[in-house]
Write a protein that holds these residues in place. Structure first.
Motif, PDB file in Angstrom:
ATOM      1  N   PRO A 121      -9.730   3.933 -10.624  1.00 25.34           N
ATOM      2  CA  PRO A 121      -8.403   4.050 -10.006  1.00 25.34           C
ATOM      3  C   PRO A 121      -8.522   4.204  -8.497  1.00 25.34           C
ATOM      4  CG  PRO A 121      -9.024   6.103 -11.094  1.00 25.34           C
ATOM      5  CD  PRO A 121     -10.118   5.130 -11.372  1.00 25.34           C
ATOM      6  N   VAL A 122      -7.821   3.343  -7.776  1.00 22.45           N
ATOM      7  CA  VAL A 122      -7.816   3.390  -6.310  1.00 22.45           C
ATOM      8  C   VAL A 122      -6.370   3.279  -5.852  1.00 22.45           C
ATOM      9  CG1 VAL A 122      -8.583   2.283  -4.181  1.00 22.45           C
ATOM     10  CG2 VAL A 122     -10.092   2.323  -6.181  1.00 22.45           C
ATOM     11  N   ASN A 123      -5.877   4.358  -5.253  1.00 22.26           N
ATOM     12  CA  ASN A 123      -4.474   4.391  -4.817  1.00 22.26           C
ATOM     13  C   ASN A 123      -3.567   4.048  -5.999  1.00 22.26           C
ATOM     14  OD1 ASN A 123      -5.270   5.052  -2.176  1.00 22.26           O
ATOM     15  ND2 ASN A 123      -5.599   2.892  -1.688  1.00 22.26           N
ATOM     16  N   ASP A 124      -2.802   2.946  -5.926  1.00 21.61           N
ATOM     17  CA  ASP A 124      -1.887   2.610  -7.009  1.00 21.61           C
ATOM     18  C   ASP A 124      -2.407   1.455  -7.861  1.00 21.61           C
ATOM     19  OD1 ASP A 124      -1.674   0.703  -5.071  1.00 21.61           O
ATOM     20  OD2 ASP A 124       0.520   0.560  -5.125  1.00 21.61           O
ATOM     21  N   ARG A 125      -3.726   1.222  -7.832  1.00 20.82           N
ATOM     22  CA  ARG A 125      -4.309   0.133  -8.604  1.00 20.82           C
ATOM     23  C   ARG A 125      -5.418   0.664  -9.505  1.00 20.82           C
ATOM     24  NH1 ARG A 125      -6.621  -4.181  -4.817  1.00 20.82           N
ATOM     25  NH2 ARG A 125      -7.294  -2.324  -3.661  1.00 20.82           N
ATOM     26  N   LEU A 126      -5.652  -0.053 -10.601  1.00 21.85           N
ATOM     27  CA  LEU A 126      -6.759   0.253 -11.485  1.00 21.85           C
ATOM     28  C   LEU A 126      -7.700  -0.943 -11.460  1.00 21.85           C
ATOM     29  CD1 LEU A 126      -7.878   2.367 -13.474  1.00 21.85           C
ATOM     30  CD2 LEU A 126      -6.708   1.135 -15.313  1.00 21.85           C
TER      31      LEU A 126
END
Length: 220
Positions: A208-213
């Motif tokens: 998970p990075v910020n609002d992305r997977l």
């Protein structure tokens, strides 16, 4: 927070190496390894003695951020079964406050199979919750949907000529392995043979990075 579907349940992969289950307002963490530093100190290897307090502070922050009501620890919460006896007064008070405020469950692991529950909470070897098995180590012979820890998975890749290492989840259709949450925990490559043996082929490393997977195939 990054939402994804696993075996019919909506879950949230948190960049802090935890999993949130919105329908239950449940936070799941694995491999806290409380009092790892004090265990090593007994054998002459000195590490900063604040690992338990740092890990508890991280848990407390996530509980507040997510409005958690249930907390599930998926094994190896203490580095050894006597770890709770070595907690500092500050760490013990914080842990007892959290186990009183939350519906807190300890799933036992290979490091803390004999924990005594003197800090509160319920102790189980494993649990089945709304059709998902919660245990410490993935069972390759069990086809039921399962959440586990144990392996401390990390994704290691080269990016722009540099080696990058990030804690990650490892997932198949029926297995989801959580990264280690504890402050002093290391990691095993997501593509390690032991992880592949436990979860089967076709696994992905989830970051998970910020609002992305971000999803990376795990080589079998």
């Amino acid at each position: 927070m990054v939402r994804f579907s696993f075996s019919g349940h909506e879950l949230v992969a948190l960049p802090q190496a935890a999993l949130y289950w919105p329908a239950r307002k449940a936070l799941l963490v694995a491999d806290l390894h409380f009092e790892k530093a004090s265990w090593y100190a007994r054998f002459g290897q000195m590490l900063p003695p604040y690992d338990s307090e740092a890990t508890l502070a991280d848990i407390e922050a996530l509980v507040a951020e997510t409005d958690t009501r249930e907390l599930w620890c998926l094994g190896d919460s203490f580095h050894d079964s006597a770890g709770s006896e070595r907690l500092s007064p500050t760490a013990r008070a914080k842990l007892e406050m959290l186990t009183t405020q939350l519906d807190w469950t300890w799933i036992t692991g290979n490091h803390d199979r004999a924990i005594n529950g003197d800090c509160g909470g319920t102790i189980l070897e494993e649990a089945e919750v709304d059709g998902l098995l919660l245990r410490h180590e993935a069972d390759p012979a069990d086809a039921r949907p399962e959440l586990s820890g144990h392996f401390h998975p990390k994704l290691r890749i080269r990016l722009r000529g540099k080696s990058v290492s990030r804690r990650c989840f490892v997932a198949t259709d029926t297995k989801l392995v959580l990264p280690a949450f504890g402050a002093l925990t290391g990691g095993l490559d997501a593509g390690h043979a032991e992880i592949v043996r436990a979860v089967g082929k076709g696994a992905e490393a989830l970051v998970p990075v910020n609002d992305r997977l971000l999803r990376f195939p795990v080589a079998a």
